[in-house]
Design an enzyme around this catalytic site. Structure first.
Site, mmCIF file in Angstrom:
data_model
loop_
_atom_site.group_PDB
_atom_site.id
_atom_site.type_symbol
_atom_site.label_atom_id
_atom_site.label_comp_id
_atom_site.label_asym_id
_atom_site.label_seq_id
_atom_site.Cartn_x
_atom_site.Cartn_y
_atom_site.Cartn_z
ATOM 1 N N ASP A 10 -50.164 -45.425 -19.591
ATOM 2 C CA ASP A 10 -50.786 -44.108 -19.541
ATOM 3 C C ASP A 10 -52.205 -44.232 -18.976
ATOM 4 O O ASP A 10 -52.673 -45.343 -18.699
ATOM 5 C CB ASP A 10 -50.797 -43.524 -20.965
ATOM 6 C CG ASP A 10 -50.669 -42.015 -20.952
ATOM 7 O OD1 ASP A 10 -50.952 -41.401 -19.915
ATOM 8 O OD2 ASP A 10 -50.294 -41.449 -22.003
ATOM 9 N N ASP A 47 -47.235 -33.354 -18.897
ATOM 10 C CA ASP A 47 -46.308 -33.678 -19.982
ATOM 11 C C ASP A 47 -45.357 -32.507 -20.234
ATOM 12 O O ASP A 47 -45.785 -31.357 -20.271
ATOM 13 C CB ASP A 47 -47.078 -33.913 -21.291
ATOM 14 C CG ASP A 47 -47.757 -35.274 -21.320
ATOM 15 O OD1 ASP A 47 -47.700 -36.007 -20.316
ATOM 16 O OD2 ASP A 47 -48.347 -35.589 -22.367
#
Ligand SMILES: *[C@@H]1O[C@H](CO)[C@@H](O)[C@H](O)[C@H]1NC(C)=O
Ligand SMILES: *[C@@H]1O[C@H](CO)[C@@H](O)[C@H](O)[C@H]1NC(C)=O
Ligand SMILES: *[C@@H]1O[C@H](CO)[C@@H](O)[C@H](O)[C@H]1NC(C)=O
Ligand SMILES: *[C@@H]1O[C@H](CO)[C@@H](O)[C@H](O)[C@H]1NC(C)=O
Length: 409
Positions: free
Chosen positions: A157, A218
């Site tokens: 990430d 997301d």
């Protein structure tokens, strides 16, 4: 013309792509994040907290309920598995209360079930949920740690890092994983932090360093979120579509089917689009309590076959009708293809009449269409044959189309 284009891309793909040999078809499996987030409260919610118990439960379900046989073979831990501090040697360690056996033991168990284990780290000062980050000086050490634990995939990430650090760190981790000698699939969140588009995102470079990459926001447990992702991929298909291929995939994020936010039609739509897009199929749901309806959608063999097609060509939108029907197309191996009819309507099922000619098919073949959800077969379709599909609001009809007489070139 399509054939020439394929040969040319196949040639260059060999020269330019990440050469760890992994993920020649989109990876499939399960991931904690969308459903279980950062629930670390194992005292009050022991079944649903991020812990080895959850991972073991899911691994067992993947095996017992037929998921593994269909290709769903990764079980991936997202954020919140770590202890709040690195250990004295500077290494990442799992939270001792929630992962008492350690990650190596978890990997061993997962491997014994014929599955693979994925893990999560964050290039930056800390992870998105405030656990220890992988700063640039820690890249090699963390790669080594994951390899020693026999991890099979890493999602890296990008919270709490600058674009300069990302430009250094993502390629560095690719090299570091390679240097461990262990085959570790590499998922890069980098483009999602840079808006997902050139010139900020260099997709040629991503293809060389990552097996998959998160392009966009997301996903959340709602149709609004799923539709936003679908639309973004269609709007930017000219940029994104050529970047996907064996070993290197665009990732529109997890499948939320089986949770709370999607209707039956919307769930079928998400699965169909993810198949069309050659997307990684990572479910994030509770396989211990999933409904039969959701399971049937996720275990649809023809959809999985479309998703896993060995040519690995991502599909694209070919038409937007004023009736709010969209048609998407994906070329598949053996001259087959997938056609996706999608309704943006919110009133009632629409009878959409068209022909393969209207959808840009050419040539003299006769086609057979398999409806992937109703399992109906339409035989003897020629280019000019008019046909009608009934598409429900927020729903799809998806066809697997095969020429039953060879193309006359
Ligand atoms: C469990 O729930 C109680 C009451 O809501 C709360 O005070 C406590 O902090 C929770 N335990 C953990 C470990 O989060
Ligand atoms: C990371 O931490 C360093 C040192 O505390 C700080 O200077 C830097 O601004 C931080 N970077 C980000 C992107 O938060
Ligand atoms: C490392 O990269 C080389 C090519 O650059 C490749 O042949 C090799 O298989 C890779 N090894 C691993 C473990 O990824
Ligand atoms: C993108 O990356 C490739 C491969 O690393 C490099 O050759 C190319 O110059 C880069 N393009 C831009 C616009 O930076």
């Amino acid at each position: 013309m399509l054939l020439t284009w394929l040969l040319v891309t196949a040639h260059f793909a060999h020269v330019l792509a990440l050469e760890n040999g992994l993920m020649r078809v989109p990876p499939m499996g399960w991931m904690t994040w969308e459903r279980f987030r950062c629930n670390v409260d194992c005292t009050n919610n022991s079944k649903n907290c991020i812990s080895e118990r959850l991972i073991l439960d899911i691994a067992d379900r993947l095996v017992k309920d037929g998921w593994r046989e269909l290709g769903y073979n990764y079980v991936n831990i997202d954020d919140c598995w770590m202890a709040k501090e690195r250990n004295k040697e500077g290494r990442l360690v799992p939270d001792p209360g929630r992962f008492p056996s350690g990650i190596k033991a978890l990997a061993d168990y997962v491997h014994s079930r014929g599955l693979k284990l994925g893990i999560y780290a964050d290039l930056g000062n800390k992870t998105c949920a405030d656990y220890p980050g992988t700063t640039l000086d820690k890249v090699e050490l963390d790669a080594k740690t994951f390899a020693e634990w026999h991890v099979d995939m890493l999602k890296l990430d990008g919270c709490y890092s600058t674009s300069k650090e990302q430009a250094k760190g993502y390629p560095r981790m690719s090299k570091a994983l390679n240097a461990t000698g262990r085959l570790i699939g590499y998922s890069c969140s980098w483009p999602a932090y840079q808006g997902g588009l050139p010139p900020k995102v260099n997709y040629s470079q991503l293809k060389q360093i990552c097996n998959l990459w998160r392009n966009y926001d997301d996903i959340e447990d709602s149709w609004a979120s799923v539709l936003k992702v679908i639309d973004w991929f269609a709007e930017n298909q000219n940029v994104l579509q050529p970047m996907a291929g064996p070993g290197h995939w665009n990732d529109p994020d997890m499948l939320v089917i089986g949770n709370f936010g999607l209707s039956f039609e919307e769930a079928k739509s998400q699965m169909a689009f993810w198949a069309l897009l050659a997307a990684p199929l990572f479910m994030s749901n509770d396989l211990r309590t999933i409904s039969k309806e959701a399971r049937e959608i996720l275990q649809n063999r023809l959809l999985i076959k479309i998703n896993q097609d060995p040519l690995g060509i991502q599909g694209w939108r070919i038409l937007k009708e004023i009736s709010e029907i969209e048609v998407h197309f994906r070329p598949l191996s053996n001259s087959a293809s997938a056609l996706l009819f999608f309704s943006r309507r919110t009133d009632m099922p629409l009878h959409y009449s068209t022909s393969l000619r209207h959808l840009n098919f050419t040539g003299w073949s006769v086609y057979k269409a398999h409806d992937v959800y109703s399992r109906k077969v339409v035989n003897g379709l020629r280019i000019n044959t008019n046909f009608t599909v009934v598409v429900n609001p927020s729903g799809v009809v998806m066809w697997y189309l095969i020429p039953i007489k060879p193309l006359t070139l």
